[in-house]
Design a protein around this motif. Structure first.
Motif, PDB file in Angstrom:
ATOM      1  N   HIS A   1      -2.213 -16.653  52.658  1.00  0.00           N
ATOM      2  CA  HIS A   1      -2.221 -17.324  51.685  1.00  0.00           C
ATOM      3  C   HIS A   1      -1.536 -16.748  50.646  1.00  0.00           C
ATOM      4  CE1 HIS A   1      -4.182 -13.233  51.094  1.00  0.00           C
ATOM      5  NE2 HIS A   1      -4.222 -13.263  52.076  1.00  0.00           N
ATOM      6  N   GLU A   2      -0.613 -15.750  50.932  1.00  0.00           N
ATOM      7  CA  GLU A   2      -0.233 -15.229  49.386  1.00  0.00           C
ATOM      8  C   GLU A   2       1.628 -16.341  49.329  1.00  0.00           C
ATOM      9  OE1 GLU A   2       0.310 -11.536  51.510  1.00  0.00           O
ATOM     10  OE2 GLU A   2      -1.578  -9.817  50.735  1.00  0.00           O
ATOM     11  N   GLN A   3       1.830 -16.588  50.925  1.00  0.00           N
ATOM     12  CA  GLN A   3       2.618 -17.722  50.352  1.00  0.00           C
ATOM     13  C   GLN A   3       2.250 -19.289  50.038  1.00  0.00           C
ATOM     14  OE1 GLN A   3       2.197 -15.645  53.117  1.00  0.00           O
ATOM     15  NE2 GLN A   3       3.821 -14.241  53.349  1.00  0.00           N
ATOM     16  N   PHE A   4       1.049 -19.608  49.825  1.00  0.00           N
ATOM     17  CA  PHE A   4       0.743 -20.533  50.087  1.00  0.00           C
ATOM     18  C   PHE A   4       0.617 -20.777  48.966  1.00  0.00           C
ATOM     19  CE2 PHE A   4      -3.027 -23.037  49.873  1.00  0.00           C
ATOM     20  CZ  PHE A   4      -2.342 -24.744  49.741  1.00  0.00           C
ATOM     21  N   VAL A   5      -0.407 -19.542  47.822  1.00  0.00           N
ATOM     22  CA  VAL A   5      -0.541 -20.004  46.606  1.00  0.00           C
ATOM     23  C   VAL A   5       0.517 -19.920  45.778  1.00  0.00           C
ATOM     24  CG1 VAL A   5      -1.509 -18.385  44.930  1.00  0.00           C
ATOM     25  CG2 VAL A   5      -2.425 -18.853  47.050  1.00  0.00           C
TER      26      VAL A   5
ATOM     27  N   VAL B   1      -8.602 -19.591  46.098  1.00  0.00           N
ATOM     28  CA  VAL B   1      -9.428 -19.859  45.306  1.00  0.00           C
ATOM     29  C   VAL B   1      -9.003 -19.118  43.365  1.00  0.00           C
ATOM     30  CG1 VAL B   1     -11.692 -20.278  43.607  1.00  0.00           C
ATOM     31  CG2 VAL B   1     -11.606 -21.142  46.579  1.00  0.00           C
ATOM     32  N   ASP B   2      -8.877 -18.419  43.997  1.00  0.00           N
ATOM     33  CA  ASP B   2      -8.760 -17.653  42.910  1.00  0.00           C
ATOM     34  C   ASP B   2      -7.400 -17.247  42.846  1.00  0.00           C
ATOM     35  OD1 ASP B   2     -11.720 -16.764  43.138  1.00  0.00           O
ATOM     36  OD2 ASP B   2     -11.089 -14.645  43.680  1.00  0.00           O
ATOM     37  N   GLY B   3      -6.827 -17.688  43.211  1.00  0.00           N
ATOM     38  CA  GLY B   3      -4.771 -17.710  42.930  1.00  0.00           C
ATOM     39  C   GLY B   3      -4.709 -18.642  42.088  1.00  0.00           C
ATOM     40  N   ILE B   4      -5.171 -20.356  43.037  1.00  0.00           N
ATOM     41  CA  ILE B   4      -5.050 -21.012  41.752  1.00  0.00           C
ATOM     42  C   ILE B   4      -6.108 -21.180  39.744  1.00  0.00           C
ATOM     43  CG2 ILE B   4      -4.973 -23.615  41.678  1.00  0.00           C
ATOM     44  CD1 ILE B   4      -3.293 -23.159  44.184  1.00  0.00           C
TER      45      ILE B   4
END
Length: 299
Positions: free
Chosen positions: A285-289, A71-74
């Motif tokens: 998440h580090e790759q997905f965001v 969430v925070d990444g997006i």
């Protein structure tokens, strides 16, 4: 459509805001909007410029089940809105027993916030809902991420109820969270990633959502079962750009469904994470965001 809005306050750390914009999910206010007789609970964060991203969530999930890193990444680049489906968490009403009804509710919620077009990040059951919206209300979605999901009638989806019950028993017997079994592989990497994910879900300590009721959970299971038994849909009508993502070992919604979606959607890209389960986008998440940000950032 009559619409009303309310919110309740939370204590917000100044370092996790930019002006009046909340940038951390753990501090986003829980708000409500009422439309067509249903009061939807939601959280809203990130900058107010550009295309908003609506998150549509998974089986049994409430607002607190979204990975704050995702969430925070997006939300670092986009306005992000998460919400409770009808009858779930702090949202009112009776939980539907079909994916199609959940899709109608989701459209009602999105339009109640005044949006004419949005991007969507959807996961598992939420991505089944998103597929329906893309067909019934195509003008509403600009770009779409389908994670950990499958098409109507997809391989093994009718078994979600059995697998969920089995893993719930396993979790109870081992005093663990069921998502450790459902979302992650049983390899050392998968087990570690599951523990880290579950720890992140506890970072929010104030204004937490209500847990899903058993009756609502069983209604959602019935909806997914019906989706698994349904006739295949003509996915060629979904013209929007779609990013399909999953782990390579999804035992809840078999990864073969992700390949099937990518083949049948005319404008799709596919990302498969190694040694990843149903919750591959959370494990990686580090790759997905960055992948999601690049996808949503295109014209």
């Amino acid at each position: 459509m009559a619409v009303t809005h309310t919110s309740k306050g939370t204590t917000v750390n100044a370092r996790e805001t930019q002006g009046d914009v909340v940038t951390s999910y753990k501090n986003a206010q829980t708000r409500t909007v009422t439309a067509d007789g249903v009061t939807f609970a939601y959280r809203d964060l990130g900058p107010r410029t550009g295309m908003p991203v609506i998150f549509i969530t998974h089986l049994a999930a409430v607002l607190d089940n979204w990975d704050p890193r995702v969430v925070d990444g997006i939300a670092a680049k986009h306005r992000v809105i998460t919400f409770d489906l009808r009858g779930v968490g702090a949202s009112s009403g009776v939980t539907p027993k079909t994916i199609e009804e959940m899709a109608r509710d989701s459209v009602t919620f999105i339009r109640a916030l005044g949006f004419e077009q949005v991007d969507v990040l959807s996961f598992s059951m939420g991505a089944m809902i998103a597929q329906v919206i893309a067909q019934t209300d195509p003008q509403l979605i600009r770009r779409l991420i389908l994670a950990g999901t499958g098409p109507a009638g997809g391989e093994g989806i009718k078994n979600v109820t059995r697998i969920s019950h089995f893993d719930t028993v396993r979790a109870l017997l081992t005093l663990q969270d069921v998502k450790q079994f459902l979302f992650f592989t049983r390899t050392p990497n998968g087990i570690r990633a599951g523990k880290e994910f579950l720890a992140r879900l506890k970072e929010r300590t104030q204004d937490r959502d209500k847990a899903i009721r058993l009756t609502s959970y069983f209604s959602q299971l019935k909806a997914i079962h019906r989706w698994g038994l349904a006739k295949p849909q003509d996915l060629s009508v979904i013209k929007q750009p779609v990013l399909v993502a999953n782990g390579d070992d999804d035992r809840m919604v078999p990864t073969s469904n992700s390949y099937d979606l990518a083949r049948r959607l005319p404008n799709a890209e596919l990302v498969i994470y190694p040694d990843g389960g149903h919750g591959g986008i959370f494990q990686y998440h580090e790759q997905f965001v960055p992948t999601a940000l690049e996808f949503f950032g295109r014209p």
